[in-house]
Design a protein around this motif. Sequence first.
Motif, PDB file in Angstrom:
ATOM      1  N   GLU A  51      63.404 -25.467 -39.271  1.00 48.49           N
ATOM      2  CA  GLU A  51      64.618 -25.463 -38.444  1.00 48.49           C
ATOM      3  C   GLU A  51      64.371 -26.163 -37.107  1.00 48.49           C
ATOM      4  N   ILE A  52      63.241 -25.856 -36.471  1.00 49.53           N
ATOM      5  CA  ILE A  52      62.921 -26.505 -35.195  1.00 49.53           C
ATOM      6  C   ILE A  52      62.706 -28.003 -35.409  1.00 49.53           C
ATOM      7  N   ALA A  53      61.996 -28.370 -36.478  1.00 48.06           N
ATOM      8  CA  ALA A  53      61.753 -29.783 -36.778  1.00 48.06           C
ATOM      9  C   ALA A  53      63.067 -30.517 -36.998  1.00 48.06           C
ATOM     10  N   ARG A  54      64.006 -29.871 -37.671  1.00 48.73           N
ATOM     11  CA  ARG A  54      65.316 -30.491 -37.895  1.00 48.73           C
ATOM     12  C   ARG A  54      66.020 -30.735 -36.565  1.00 48.73           C
ATOM     13  N   LYS A  55      65.982 -29.749 -35.683  1.00 50.14           N
ATOM     14  CA  LYS A  55      66.622 -29.888 -34.370  1.00 50.14           C
ATOM     15  C   LYS A  55      65.960 -30.970 -33.532  1.00 50.14           C
ATOM     16  N   GLU A  56      64.631 -31.096 -33.652  1.00 46.80           N
ATOM     17  CA  GLU A  56      63.897 -32.096 -32.877  1.00 46.80           C
ATOM     18  C   GLU A  56      63.800 -33.443 -33.598  1.00 46.80           C
ATOM     19  N   ARG A  57      64.357 -33.495 -34.792  1.00 43.07           N
ATOM     20  CA  ARG A  57      64.375 -34.725 -35.607  1.00 43.07           C
ATOM     21  C   ARG A  57      62.980 -35.297 -35.818  1.00 43.07           C
ATOM     22  N   LYS A  58      62.098 -34.441 -36.329  1.00 39.64           N
ATOM     23  CA  LYS A  58      60.739 -34.877 -36.642  1.00 39.64           C
ATOM     24  C   LYS A  58      60.279 -34.154 -37.902  1.00 39.64           C
ATOM     25  N   GLU A  66      51.543 -30.494 -33.783  1.00 42.05           N
ATOM     26  CA  GLU A  66      51.741 -30.421 -32.329  1.00 42.05           C
ATOM     27  C   GLU A  66      51.567 -28.995 -31.828  1.00 42.05           C
ATOM     28  N   GLN A  72      54.453 -32.877 -38.580  1.00 40.49           N
ATOM     29  CA  GLN A  72      54.202 -33.351 -37.214  1.00 40.49           C
ATOM     30  C   GLN A  72      54.379 -32.207 -36.223  1.00 40.49           C
ATOM     31  N   LEU A  73      55.472 -31.453 -36.367  1.00 40.53           N
ATOM     32  CA  LEU A  73      55.715 -30.323 -35.481  1.00 40.53           C
ATOM     33  C   LEU A  73      54.596 -29.289 -35.600  1.00 40.53           C
TER      34      LEU A  73
END
Length: 89
Positions: free
Chosen positions: A65-72, A80, A76-77
């Motif tokens: 969900e966070i990766a989708r919001k950050e478009r990555k 990081e 990768q997320l």
Amino acid sequence: MPNTNRRIDPLPEEFRSEREAAQFWDTHSITDYEESLEPGELDVDIQRRHFEIEIDQECFLALREIARKERKPVKQLASEILKQKLRAG
């Protein structure tokens, strides 16, 4: 025991395109053409290694969900976040 009555198409000398080659190999088995295979050389220079770790479903869904919001990408997320946490000690 292999079926010797089966007709095997001749192997083309060359393909006109990658698409033509892909279409041929999608419908033919390389095992039918072993006598045509030649040894090849392959140089491999691995610069990066990738590792897998298990995480529970809840963590994965949150990461996704966070990766989708950050478009990555999720991987990768996750990298990081791990790097930040490891630097913090």
